[in-house]
Design an enzyme around this catalytic site. Sequence first.
Site, PDB file in Angstrom:
ATOM      1  N   ASN A   1      33.595  49.385  40.437  1.00 50.34           N
ATOM      2  CA  ASN A   1      34.431  49.978  39.411  1.00 50.34           C
ATOM      3  C   ASN A   1      34.161  49.351  37.716  1.00 50.34           C
ATOM      4  O   ASN A   1      34.906  49.535  37.069  1.00 50.34           O
ATOM      5  CB  ASN A   1      35.880  50.156  39.542  1.00 50.34           C
ATOM      6  CG  ASN A   1      36.442  48.828  39.780  1.00 50.34           C
ATOM      7  OD1 ASN A   1      35.773  47.739  39.827  1.00 50.34           O
ATOM      8  ND2 ASN A   1      37.683  48.883  39.994  1.00 50.34           N
TER       9      ASN A   1
ATOM     10  N   LYS B   1      31.887  43.458  35.173  1.00 51.83           N
ATOM     11  CA  LYS B   1      31.468  43.103  36.701  1.00 51.83           C
ATOM     12  C   LYS B   1      29.962  43.428  36.801  1.00 51.83           C
ATOM     13  O   LYS B   1      29.091  44.072  35.845  1.00 51.83           O
ATOM     14  CB  LYS B   1      31.981  44.025  37.518  1.00 51.83           C
ATOM     15  CG  LYS B   1      33.778  43.844  37.467  1.00 51.83           C
ATOM     16  CD  LYS B   1      34.407  44.779  38.438  1.00 51.83           C
ATOM     17  CE  LYS B   1      35.960  44.370  38.377  1.00 51.83           C
ATOM     18  NZ  LYS B   1      36.803  45.275  39.485  1.00 51.83           N
TER      19      LYS B   1
ATOM     20  N   HIS C   1      36.691  44.773  34.536  1.00 49.28           N
ATOM     21  CA  HIS C   1      38.166  44.321  34.952  1.00 49.28           C
ATOM     22  C   HIS C   1      38.849  44.138  33.773  1.00 49.28           C
ATOM     23  O   HIS C   1      38.248  43.856  32.644  1.00 49.28           O
ATOM     24  CB  HIS C   1      37.975  42.872  35.662  1.00 49.28           C
ATOM     25  CG  HIS C   1      39.218  42.056  35.630  1.00 49.28           C
ATOM     26  ND1 HIS C   1      40.043  41.921  36.733  1.00 49.28           N
ATOM     27  CD2 HIS C   1      39.774  41.089  34.663  1.00 49.28           C
ATOM     28  CE1 HIS C   1      41.004  41.223  36.465  1.00 49.28           C
ATOM     29  NE2 HIS C   1      41.069  40.582  35.068  1.00 49.28           N
TER      30      HIS C   1
ATOM     31  N   GLU D   1      44.261  33.885  33.338  1.00 47.01           N
ATOM     32  CA  GLU D   1      42.581  34.261  33.703  1.00 47.01           C
ATOM     33  C   GLU D   1      41.745  33.641  32.317  1.00 47.01           C
ATOM     34  O   GLU D   1      40.626  33.115  32.519  1.00 47.01           O
ATOM     35  CB  GLU D   1      42.569  35.942  33.627  1.00 47.01           C
ATOM     36  CG  GLU D   1      43.047  36.303  34.851  1.00 47.01           C
ATOM     37  CD  GLU D   1      43.091  37.727  34.866  1.00 47.01           C
ATOM     38  OE1 GLU D   1      43.567  38.659  35.851  1.00 47.01           O
ATOM     39  OE2 GLU D   1      42.797  38.566  33.568  1.00 47.01           O
TER      40      GLU D   1
ATOM     41  N   TYR E   1      40.913  36.339  41.815  1.00 52.03           N
ATOM     42  CA  TYR E   1      41.405  37.045  42.723  1.00 52.03           C
ATOM     43  C   TYR E   1      42.551  36.834  43.813  1.00 52.03           C
ATOM     44  O   TYR E   1      42.658  37.130  44.601  1.00 52.03           O
ATOM     45  CB  TYR E   1      40.478  37.998  43.229  1.00 52.03           C
ATOM     46  CG  TYR E   1      39.658  39.160  42.324  1.00 52.03           C
ATOM     47  CD1 TYR E   1      40.574  40.172  41.577  1.00 52.03           C
ATOM     48  CD2 TYR E   1      38.307  39.145  42.099  1.00 52.03           C
ATOM     49  CE1 TYR E   1      40.050  41.050  40.730  1.00 52.03           C
ATOM     50  CE2 TYR E   1      37.706  40.037  41.243  1.00 52.03           C
ATOM     51  CZ  TYR E   1      38.640  40.904  40.798  1.00 52.03           C
ATOM     52  OH  TYR E   1      37.961  41.909  39.966  1.00 52.03           O
TER      53      TYR E   1
HETATM   54  P1  GDP Z   1      42.345  46.412  38.939  1.00 53.98           P
HETATM   55  O1  GDP Z   1      43.308  45.352  38.396  1.00 53.98           O
HETATM   56  O2  GDP Z   1      42.456  47.715  38.363  1.00 53.98           O
HETATM   57  O3  GDP Z   1      41.108  45.855  38.981  1.00 53.98           O
HETATM   58  O4  GDP Z   1      42.768  46.389  40.602  1.00 53.98           O
HETATM   59  P2  GDP Z   1      43.243  45.343  41.529  1.00 53.98           P
HETATM   60  O5  GDP Z   1      43.517  44.044  40.835  1.00 53.98           O
HETATM   61  O6  GDP Z   1      44.413  46.007  42.470  1.00 53.98           O
HETATM   62  O7  GDP Z   1      41.846  45.004  42.444  1.00 53.98           O
HETATM   63  C1  GDP Z   1      41.117  44.102  41.988  1.00 53.98           C
HETATM   64  C2  GDP Z   1      39.537  44.753  42.600  1.00 53.98           C
HETATM   65  O8  GDP Z   1      39.259  44.858  43.804  1.00 53.98           O
HETATM   66  C3  GDP Z   1      39.540  46.174  41.952  1.00 53.98           C
HETATM   67  O9  GDP Z   1      38.930  46.507  40.570  1.00 53.98           O
HETATM   68  C4  GDP Z   1      38.298  46.840  42.850  1.00 53.98           C
HETATM   69  O10 GDP Z   1      36.987  46.305  42.379  1.00 53.98           O
HETATM   70  C5  GDP Z   1      38.563  46.080  44.202  1.00 53.98           C
HETATM   71  N1  GDP Z   1      39.424  46.837  44.890  1.00 53.98           N
HETATM   72  C6  GDP Z   1      40.857  47.138  44.918  1.00 53.98           C
HETATM   73  N2  GDP Z   1      41.369  47.706  45.903  1.00 53.98           N
HETATM   74  C7  GDP Z   1      40.041  48.175  46.651  1.00 53.98           C
HETATM   75  C8  GDP Z   1      39.720  49.050  47.865  1.00 53.98           C
HETATM   76  O11 GDP Z   1      40.893  49.596  48.612  1.00 53.98           O
HETATM   77  N3  GDP Z   1      38.829  48.644  48.407  1.00 53.98           N
HETATM   78  C9  GDP Z   1      37.548  48.006  47.903  1.00 53.98           C
HETATM   79  N4  GDP Z   1      36.424  48.197  48.496  1.00 53.98           N
HETATM   80  N5  GDP Z   1      37.748  47.502  46.577  1.00 53.98           N
HETATM   81  C10 GDP Z   1      39.036  47.362  45.957  1.00 53.98           C
HETATM   82 MG    MG Z   2      43.967  43.655  39.008  1.00 50.18          MG
END
Ligand code: GDP
Ligand code: MG
Length: 151
Positions: A115, A12, A118, A129, A52
Amino acid sequence: MSVQERTYIMVKPDGVQRGIVGDIISRFEKRGFKLTALKLVHATPAHLEEHYADLKGKAFFPGLIKYMASGPVVAMVWTGLDAVKTGRVMLGATNPLASAPGTIRGDYALAVGRNICHGSDAVESAEKEIKLWFPEGVVQYTNDNEKWVFE
Ligand code: GDP
Ligand code: MG
């Protein structure tokens, strides 16, 4: 040897800015995965909204798109045994505070909204993707190390 599972891994914008690209690539290389596509891209909000799409409607969605569009990302495809699940293990938990040390997020990040990386969460989403980020296709080649990585 034919281990064809692929996953989409992306550094990222914060990972690029903080100079962690080389380390992330190195971890996947050393683990034994084969690099099958790689590019640096500054994605548009529309492209990121598609990536997303399943999170549309979440309160953090607008901030997530802004973060992801704030600079270039490194888009990659890695191929190998159990690539999707193992890639997720190497990344760590979504919230870096819950990520084990030794994982990418557990070593480099603190905040869920910064974080670093991805990784696809299922084989089906990986294929989706990969099509979205590499419409031109990936590179087919044999890695001569494969016989030393797989039985
Ligand atoms: P991943 O698959 O582990 O990346 O997680 P997800 O698919 O659930 O979410 C995608 C991305 O959205 C995450 O990697 C974070 O960067 C962001 N994200 C997810 N949950 C949160 C949240 O509660 N707060 C914020 N600020 N960002 C979030
Ligand atoms: Mg995800």
